[in-house]
Motif scaffolding. Structure first.
Motif, PDB file in Angstrom:
ATOM      1  N   ASP A 188     -10.488  65.709  -4.938  1.00  0.00           N
ATOM      2  CA  ASP A 188      -9.290  65.194  -4.290  1.00  0.00           C
ATOM      3  C   ASP A 188      -9.579  64.896  -2.820  1.00  0.00           C
ATOM      4  OD1 ASP A 188      -6.708  64.523  -3.623  1.00  0.00           O
ATOM      5  OD2 ASP A 188      -5.994  66.586  -3.551  1.00  0.00           O
ATOM      6  N   GLN A 189      -9.290  63.667  -2.405  1.00  0.00           N
ATOM      7  CA  GLN A 189      -9.540  63.236  -1.030  1.00  0.00           C
ATOM      8  C   GLN A 189      -8.254  63.134  -0.210  1.00  0.00           C
ATOM      9  OE1 GLN A 189     -12.999  62.423   0.148  1.00  0.00           O
ATOM     10  NE2 GLN A 189     -13.067  63.804  -1.605  1.00  0.00           N
ATOM     11  N   SER A 190      -7.172  63.682  -0.720  1.00  0.00           N
ATOM     12  CA  SER A 190      -5.892  63.607  -0.013  1.00  0.00           C
ATOM     13  C   SER A 190      -6.008  64.224   1.378  1.00  0.00           C
ATOM     14  CB  SER A 190      -4.812  64.350  -0.802  1.00  0.00           C
ATOM     15  OG  SER A 190      -4.610  63.761  -2.068  1.00  0.00           O
ATOM     16  N   GLY A 191      -5.442  63.531   2.354  1.00  0.00           N
ATOM     17  CA  GLY A 191      -5.471  64.009   3.730  1.00  0.00           C
ATOM     18  C   GLY A 191      -6.709  63.601   4.493  1.00  0.00           C
ATOM     19  N   ARG A 192      -7.651  62.943   3.834  1.00  0.00           N
ATOM     20  CA  ARG A 192      -8.883  62.521   4.501  1.00  0.00           C
ATOM     21  C   ARG A 192      -8.814  61.039   4.850  1.00  0.00           C
ATOM     22  NH1 ARG A 192     -13.580  65.376   4.081  1.00  0.00           N
ATOM     23  NH2 ARG A 192     -14.845  63.554   3.493  1.00  0.00           N
ATOM     24  N   LEU A 233     -20.446  46.420  -2.990  1.00  0.00           N
ATOM     25  CA  LEU A 233     -20.474  47.879  -2.911  1.00  0.00           C
ATOM     26  C   LEU A 233     -19.358  48.406  -2.013  1.00  0.00           C
ATOM     27  CD1 LEU A 233     -24.311  48.435  -2.419  1.00  0.00           C
ATOM     28  CD2 LEU A 233     -23.032  48.490  -4.559  1.00  0.00           C
ATOM     29  N   GLY A 234     -19.020  47.641  -0.981  1.00  0.00           N
ATOM     30  CA  GLY A 234     -18.010  48.091  -0.037  1.00  0.00           C
ATOM     31  C   GLY A 234     -16.651  48.263  -0.676  1.00  0.00           C
ATOM     32  N   ILE A 235     -16.172  47.239  -1.383  1.00  0.00           N
ATOM     33  CA  ILE A 235     -14.845  47.343  -1.983  1.00  0.00           C
ATOM     34  C   ILE A 235     -14.859  48.346  -3.129  1.00  0.00           C
ATOM     35  CG2 ILE A 235     -15.132  45.426  -3.612  1.00  0.00           C
ATOM     36  CD1 ILE A 235     -11.944  46.385  -1.610  1.00  0.00           C
ATOM     37  N   ALA A 236     -15.974  48.489  -3.839  1.00  0.00           N
ATOM     38  CA  ALA A 236     -16.067  49.508  -4.884  1.00  0.00           C
ATOM     39  C   ALA A 236     -15.956  50.907  -4.282  1.00  0.00           C
ATOM     40  CB  ALA A 236     -17.384  49.361  -5.646  1.00  0.00           C
ATOM     41  N   THR A 237     -16.550  51.105  -3.110  1.00  0.00           N
ATOM     42  CA  THR A 237     -16.452  52.391  -2.415  1.00  0.00           C
ATOM     43  C   THR A 237     -15.021  52.651  -1.961  1.00  0.00           C
ATOM     44  OG1 THR A 237     -18.751  52.167  -1.667  1.00  0.00           O
ATOM     45  CG2 THR A 237     -17.353  53.727  -0.477  1.00  0.00           C
ATOM     46  N   VAL A 238     -14.380  51.622  -1.427  1.00  0.00           N
ATOM     47  CA  VAL A 238     -12.986  51.743  -0.994  1.00  0.00           C
ATOM     48  C   VAL A 238     -12.092  52.116  -2.165  1.00  0.00           C
ATOM     49  CG1 VAL A 238     -10.992  50.463  -0.127  1.00  0.00           C
ATOM     50  CG2 VAL A 238     -13.224  50.174   0.957  1.00  0.00           C
ATOM     51  N   GLU A 239     -12.245  51.411  -3.278  1.00  0.00           N
ATOM     52  CA  GLU A 239     -11.401  51.667  -4.448  1.00  0.00           C
ATOM     53  C   GLU A 239     -11.526  53.106  -4.927  1.00  0.00           C
ATOM     54  OE1 GLU A 239     -11.519  47.157  -6.402  1.00  0.00           O
ATOM     55  OE2 GLU A 239     -12.929  48.705  -7.072  1.00  0.00           O
ATOM     56  N   ALA A 298      -7.782  59.309  -0.506  1.00  0.00           N
ATOM     57  CA  ALA A 298      -8.106  59.119   0.906  1.00  0.00           C
ATOM     58  C   ALA A 298      -7.379  57.911   1.480  1.00  0.00           C
ATOM     59  CB  ALA A 298      -9.615  58.938   1.088  1.00  0.00           C
ATOM     60  N   HIS A 299      -7.151  57.940   2.783  1.00  0.00           N
ATOM     61  CA  HIS A 299      -6.724  56.735   3.500  1.00  0.00           C
ATOM     62  C   HIS A 299      -7.992  56.035   3.954  1.00  0.00           C
ATOM     63  CE1 HIS A 299      -4.534  53.957   6.005  1.00  0.00           C
ATOM     64  NE2 HIS A 299      -5.310  54.279   7.025  1.00  0.00           N
ATOM     65  N   GLY A 305      -3.614  52.689  -3.635  1.00  0.00           N
ATOM     66  CA  GLY A 305      -3.774  53.772  -2.679  1.00  0.00           C
ATOM     67  C   GLY A 305      -3.537  53.317  -1.260  1.00  0.00           C
ATOM     68  N   SER A 306      -3.870  54.188  -0.313  1.00  0.00           N
ATOM     69  CA  SER A 306      -3.583  53.952   1.097  1.00  0.00           C
ATOM     70  C   SER A 306      -4.774  53.300   1.784  1.00  0.00           C
ATOM     71  CB  SER A 306      -3.251  55.287   1.789  1.00  0.00           C
ATOM     72  OG  SER A 306      -3.016  55.102   3.165  1.00  0.00           O
TER      73      SER A 306
END
Length: 310
Positions: free
Chosen positions: A20-24, A35-41, A48-49, A69-70
């Motif tokens: 869980d990356q909530s709050g990060r 690779l960038g957008i895959a990492t973001v997704e 995560a935000h 997501g955010s």
């Protein structure tokens, strides 16, 4: 998965294993494709935000629109140190994770706005400046995307006498040098972080062979054609290619770790810790590159008291 002995074989790490990356909060450079957008997704999907740091905000917004997501989009041109400084100066609050993902590969000879060879200037110097300027905000780690090309045949090295390859430019040589620089940067950054007493970690990753639009800008029409075939026949997709970066971003790994695919030749597969060339492991060369990078960019490692986690 059941084995012949009836035992269950351990499953290989995948996107579903991201905690869980909530709050990060994370910044991903070059985040509007591949690779960038895959990492973001993946990071946004885990809570995560995520800030998409992109050269073209319109393309960034179009990419962000498809992400659940955010997320938000901010302009960053790594080939322009003024843009790098502007991005860093505008940052407020903590930043848990910086993913230095953006890059150019095997392009025809060109220069950044500051006069640096484009591949070295974008892939290394831009990220070098960005990382050091953001370090007072970074609380967890920096992940820099390198490549297996750092060990291309011919024993790549840093051309300290001609960093911008003036008069001897070759696209593959320039790319290989920039990817070697990514690993040396990670090595020296980790040493400096540890020396300052910071808990922040520097790690590196490489995707193996992933089909992205990076190959479409190759300066050789023959290589472009060959890579189009390779992308269809041999390559992983961008989501699989992003797994080593994500593994480095969320797993509890030692500083200076290098993550890549576990398959044959590290071309594809699940993420695992991998080795690097002797040239990428030399602390003296890493220190020398750091000094030169400071001189070229005018950006230095923050005073220990200013480094987050110290």
């Amino acid at each position: 998965m059941a084995t012949e002995t009836g035992k269950t074989a351990p499953s290989k790490w995948n996107i579903t294993d991201i905690p869980d990356q909530s709050g990060r909060t994370a910044v991903v450079t070059g985040a509007n494709s591949g690779l960038g957008i895959a990492t973001v997704e993946a990071l946004a999907g885990a809570g995560a935000h995520v800030v998409l740091a992109v050269r073209d905000p319109k393309r960034g917004e179009a990419a962000a629109a498809g992400v659940g997501g955010s997320v938000e989009v901010r302009r960053l041109d790594l080939a322009d140190l003024a843009s790098v400084r502007e991005f860093a100066a505008s940052w407020r609050g903590d930043l848990d994770l910086l993913v230095n993902n953006a890059g150019v590969m095997n392009i025809p000879e060109s220069r950044t706005k500051d006069g640096f060879e484009m591949q070295f200037g974008t892939n290394h110097l831009g990220h070098f400046a960005l990382t050091n300027l953001l370090l007072p905000h970074i609380t967890d780690r920096v992940v820099t995307v390198s490549s297996g090309a750092h060990r291309m045949p011919g024993t790549p090295y840093i051309h300290f006498d001609n960093l911008h390859l003036t008069g001897e430019y070759a696209p593959i040589t320039a790319y290989s040098q920039s990817k070697l620089a990514n690993l040396l940067f990670t090595l020296e950054l980790q040493r400096r972080l540890a020396e300052s007493g910071s808990s922040v970690r520097a790690l590196a990753a490489h995707p193996g062979y992933a089909a992205t639009n990076l190959q479409s800008h190759d300066g050789s029409s023959l290589r472009r054609a060959l890579m189009r075939v390779g992308n269809r026949v041999m390559a992983q997709d961008s989501r699989a290619g992003a797994l080593p970066t994500l593994y480095a971003a969320v797993q509890d790994l030692p500083g200076a770790s290098y993550v890549g695919p576990d398959g044959f030749g590290e071309m594809r597969g699940a993420p695992t810790l991998v080795g690097r060339s002797a040239a990428a492991s030399d602390p003296a060369t890493a220190r020398r590159l750091w000094t030169v990078s400071e001189e070229l960019t005018g950006v230095t490692f923050p005073q220990p008291a200013a480094v987050a986690g110290a």
